[in-house]
Design an enzyme around this catalytic site. Structure first.
Site, PDB file in Angstrom:
ATOM      1  N   ARG A   1       7.442   3.492  -5.285  1.00 52.58           N
ATOM      2  CA  ARG A   1       7.642   2.586  -4.139  1.00 52.58           C
ATOM      3  C   ARG A   1       6.550   1.511  -4.096  1.00 52.58           C
ATOM      4  O   ARG A   1       6.822   0.366  -3.732  1.00 52.58           O
ATOM      5  CB  ARG A   1       7.691   3.381  -2.833  1.00 52.58           C
ATOM      6  CG  ARG A   1       8.091   2.532  -1.639  1.00 52.58           C
ATOM      7  CD  ARG A   1       8.326   3.359  -0.394  1.00 52.58           C
ATOM      8  NE  ARG A   1       7.108   4.009   0.083  1.00 52.58           N
ATOM      9  CZ  ARG A   1       7.035   4.816   1.133  1.00 52.58           C
ATOM     10  NH1 ARG A   1       8.126   5.066   1.837  1.00 52.58           N
ATOM     11  NH2 ARG A   1       5.904   5.371   1.501  1.00 52.58           N
TER      12      ARG A   1
ATOM     13  N   LEU B   1      11.651   1.163   6.474  1.00 50.27           N
ATOM     14  CA  LEU B   1      11.024   1.614   5.245  1.00 50.27           C
ATOM     15  C   LEU B   1      11.770   2.861   4.783  1.00 50.27           C
ATOM     16  O   LEU B   1      12.025   3.759   5.590  1.00 50.27           O
ATOM     17  CB  LEU B   1       9.549   1.958   5.486  1.00 50.27           C
ATOM     18  CG  LEU B   1       8.813   2.342   4.209  1.00 50.27           C
ATOM     19  CD1 LEU B   1       8.535   1.106   3.351  1.00 50.27           C
ATOM     20  CD2 LEU B   1       7.520   3.073   4.517  1.00 50.27           C
TER      21      LEU B   1
ATOM     22  N   LYS C   1       6.586  -2.078   1.836  1.00 46.53           N
ATOM     23  CA  LYS C   1       5.448  -1.431   2.498  1.00 46.53           C
ATOM     24  C   LYS C   1       4.255  -2.380   2.388  1.00 46.53           C
ATOM     25  O   LYS C   1       3.358  -2.223   1.561  1.00 46.53           O
ATOM     26  CB  LYS C   1       5.165  -0.066   1.858  1.00 46.53           C
ATOM     27  CG  LYS C   1       4.332   0.831   2.759  1.00 46.53           C
ATOM     28  CD  LYS C   1       4.460   2.274   2.327  1.00 46.53           C
ATOM     29  CE  LYS C   1       3.457   3.195   2.988  1.00 46.53           C
ATOM     30  NZ  LYS C   1       3.498   3.220   4.448  1.00 46.53           N
TER      31      LYS C   1
ATOM     32  N   TYR D   1       0.829  -1.209   0.000  1.00 47.32           N
ATOM     33  CA  TYR D   1       0.000   0.000   0.000  1.00 47.32           C
ATOM     34  C   TYR D   1       0.859   1.253   0.000  1.00 47.32           C
ATOM     35  O   TYR D   1       2.075   1.173   0.197  1.00 47.32           O
ATOM     36  CB  TYR D   1      -0.931   0.002   1.229  1.00 47.32           C
ATOM     37  CG  TYR D   1      -0.229   0.330   2.530  1.00 47.32           C
ATOM     38  CD1 TYR D   1       0.599  -0.578   3.164  1.00 47.32           C
ATOM     39  CD2 TYR D   1      -0.382   1.590   3.124  1.00 47.32           C
ATOM     40  CE1 TYR D   1       1.255  -0.255   4.343  1.00 47.32           C
ATOM     41  CE2 TYR D   1       0.259   1.916   4.309  1.00 47.32           C
ATOM     42  CZ  TYR D   1       1.086   0.987   4.910  1.00 47.32           C
ATOM     43  OH  TYR D   1       1.749   1.309   6.071  1.00 47.32           O
TER      44      TYR D   1
ATOM     45  N   GLU E   1      13.409   2.424  13.409  1.00 45.85           N
ATOM     46  CA  GLU E   1      12.511   3.505  12.972  1.00 45.85           C
ATOM     47  C   GLU E   1      11.321   3.546  13.912  1.00 45.85           C
ATOM     48  O   GLU E   1      11.386   2.972  15.005  1.00 45.85           O
ATOM     49  CB  GLU E   1      12.089   3.263  11.513  1.00 45.85           C
ATOM     50  CG  GLU E   1      11.375   1.942  11.301  1.00 45.85           C
ATOM     51  CD  GLU E   1      10.896   1.706   9.881  1.00 45.85           C
ATOM     52  OE1 GLU E   1      10.778   2.650   9.098  1.00 45.85           O
ATOM     53  OE2 GLU E   1      10.611   0.527   9.565  1.00 45.85           O
TER      54      GLU E   1
ATOM     55  N   HIS F   1      -1.517 -21.099   1.275  1.00 49.56           N
ATOM     56  CA  HIS F   1      -0.446 -20.110   1.406  1.00 49.56           C
ATOM     57  C   HIS F   1       0.227 -19.781   0.082  1.00 49.56           C
ATOM     58  O   HIS F   1       0.539 -18.631  -0.198  1.00 49.56           O
ATOM     59  CB  HIS F   1       0.603 -20.600   2.412  1.00 49.56           C
ATOM     60  CG  HIS F   1       0.151 -20.494   3.844  1.00 49.56           C
ATOM     61  ND1 HIS F   1      -0.965 -21.134   4.315  1.00 49.56           N
ATOM     62  CD2 HIS F   1       0.669 -19.815   4.894  1.00 49.56           C
ATOM     63  CE1 HIS F   1      -1.121 -20.853   5.601  1.00 49.56           C
ATOM     64  NE2 HIS F   1      -0.138 -20.051   5.977  1.00 49.56           N
TER      65      HIS F   1
HETATM   66  N1  PMP Z   1       8.367   3.615   8.477  1.00 49.71           N
HETATM   67  C1  PMP Z   1       7.207   2.938   8.548  1.00 49.71           C
HETATM   68  C2  PMP Z   1       7.189   1.584   9.177  1.00 49.71           C
HETATM   69  C3  PMP Z   1       6.015   3.515   8.046  1.00 49.71           C
HETATM   70  O1  PMP Z   1       4.858   2.844   8.088  1.00 49.71           O
HETATM   71  C4  PMP Z   1       6.071   4.822   7.506  1.00 49.71           C
HETATM   72  C5  PMP Z   1       4.821   5.494   7.021  1.00 49.71           C
HETATM   73  N2  PMP Z   1       4.501   5.074   5.765  1.00 49.71           N
HETATM   74  C6  PMP Z   1       7.318   5.479   7.459  1.00 49.71           C
HETATM   75  C7  PMP Z   1       8.441   4.846   7.950  1.00 49.71           C
HETATM   76  C8  PMP Z   1       7.434   6.863   6.846  1.00 49.71           C
HETATM   77  O2  PMP Z   1       7.381   6.751   5.451  1.00 49.71           O
HETATM   78  P1  PMP Z   1       6.805   7.930   4.550  1.00 49.71           P
HETATM   79  O3  PMP Z   1       7.597   9.133   4.859  1.00 49.71           O
HETATM   80  O4  PMP Z   1       6.994   7.446   3.161  1.00 49.71           O
HETATM   81  O5  PMP Z   1       5.363   8.089   4.928  1.00 49.71           O
END
Ligand code: PMP
Length: 283
Positions: free
Chosen positions: A51, A201, A145, A32, A177, A101
């Site tokens: 992405r 991510l 993602k 997503y 993160e 699966h």
């Molecule tokens: N890390 C994770 C696990 C996330 O879910 C998000 C939000 N999408 C981010 C980082 C930040 O990514 P972005 O700046 O692309 O929203």
């Protein structure tokens, strides 16, 4: 009534039906994106759409149409719903098939859905938030993602229940993160953040912040921070599409700096806001 994207069509709420056998529902087998809209304009749409297709490719899923067409569809969805400020959510699952699966046969096509959400545009939020550190128990492909967000959900809930805005994830003491954000510390004028790898991510907001750093001649070290070191940072902030840059005043109850957004964070917030398609009012 809102308009939704369903595969290659635009439909109303009452026209949508998703199969109980959708693999997104059974397995979280999908990917997503969330894209911000400012003044009716999508922000960093190409990066988000790229992405989405990269995430799909990493789970060996081929979407039925290309990035260009996806962009047109998302733009039309924003127009049809009259969204000026808000975001678009778009997801693609591997499709609907009896629950086993392994991948379904070639005849099963991905299911793409999208909706818009309207909310007021705000400049980077200057009111700082607090974090709680939580062990990062996610899998080893956090670069994808994926719809599988259970570990993220559990971490966010743990932080939220204790009155914190976000969970600061760490693997055995190494900060990765946030549950839905990227994390940055500032020490002696230098920004520290986890390098792009399978453990985080590669946030689009992170990339915009890195661009801002280059423009501002702001030094950045892309190396993982130790959890024990974050408490002694001079400044700390988190980034995400939904919230932009958000300053952090305390982690695990320990105050960061003087508890107010520091000069590096403030400069980045201003630089970030200058990149937005329309000028937005400060909160
Ligand atoms: N890390 C994770 C696990 C996330 O879910 C998000 C939000 N999408 C981010 C980082 C930040 O990514 P972005 O700046 O692309 O929203």
């Amino acid at each position: 009534m809102s308009t939704y994207l369903l595969n290659d069509r635009f439909v109303k709420d009452d026209e949508i039906s998703i199969s109980i056998e959708d693999r997104g529902y059974y397995f979280g087998d999908g990917v997503y994106e969330v894209i911000r809209v400012y003044g009716g304009t999508l922000f960093t749409a190409e990066e988000h759409i790229a992405r989405l297709y990269e995430s799909a490719a990493k789970i060996r899923m081929q979407l039925p149409y290309g990035e260009e067409e996806m962009k047109h569809k998302i733009e039309q969805l924003v127009r049809d719903n009259g969204i000026d400020e808000g975001h678009v959510y778009v997801q693609a699952t591997r499709g609907a098939a009896p629950r086993v699966h392994q991948f379904p046969g070639e005849d099963i096509v991905p299911v793409i859905t999208g909706y818009t959400k309207a909310y007021p545009a705000t400049a980077s939020q200057h009111e700082p938030v607090t974090l709680k550190s939580v062990e990062d128990i996610r899998w080893m492909r956090c670069d994808i993602k994926s719809l599988n967000l259970l570990a993220n959900v559990m971490a966010k809930q743990e932080a939220y229940e204790e009155g914190h805005y976000e969970a600061l994830l760490h693997r055995s003491g190494t900060v990765t993160e946030g549950s839905s954000s990227n994390m940055f510390g500032v020490k002696d004028g230098v920004i520290h953040t986890h390098p792009v790898s399978n453990f985080i991510l590669n946030g689009i907001t992170r990339r915009v912040v890195m661009e801002c750093c280059t423009e501002l001649d702001q030094p950045v070290i892309e190396e993982p921070m130790a959890l024990e070191d974050v408490y002694n940072m001079d400044e700390f902030f988190m980034t995400s599409t939904t919230n932009g840059i958000v300053p952090v005043s305390a982690i695990d109850g320990k105050q960061i700096g003087d508890g107010r957004p520091g000069p590096v964070t403030e400069a980045l917030m201003a630089a970030f806001d200058r990149k937005l398609p329309v000028p937005v009012e400060s909160k």
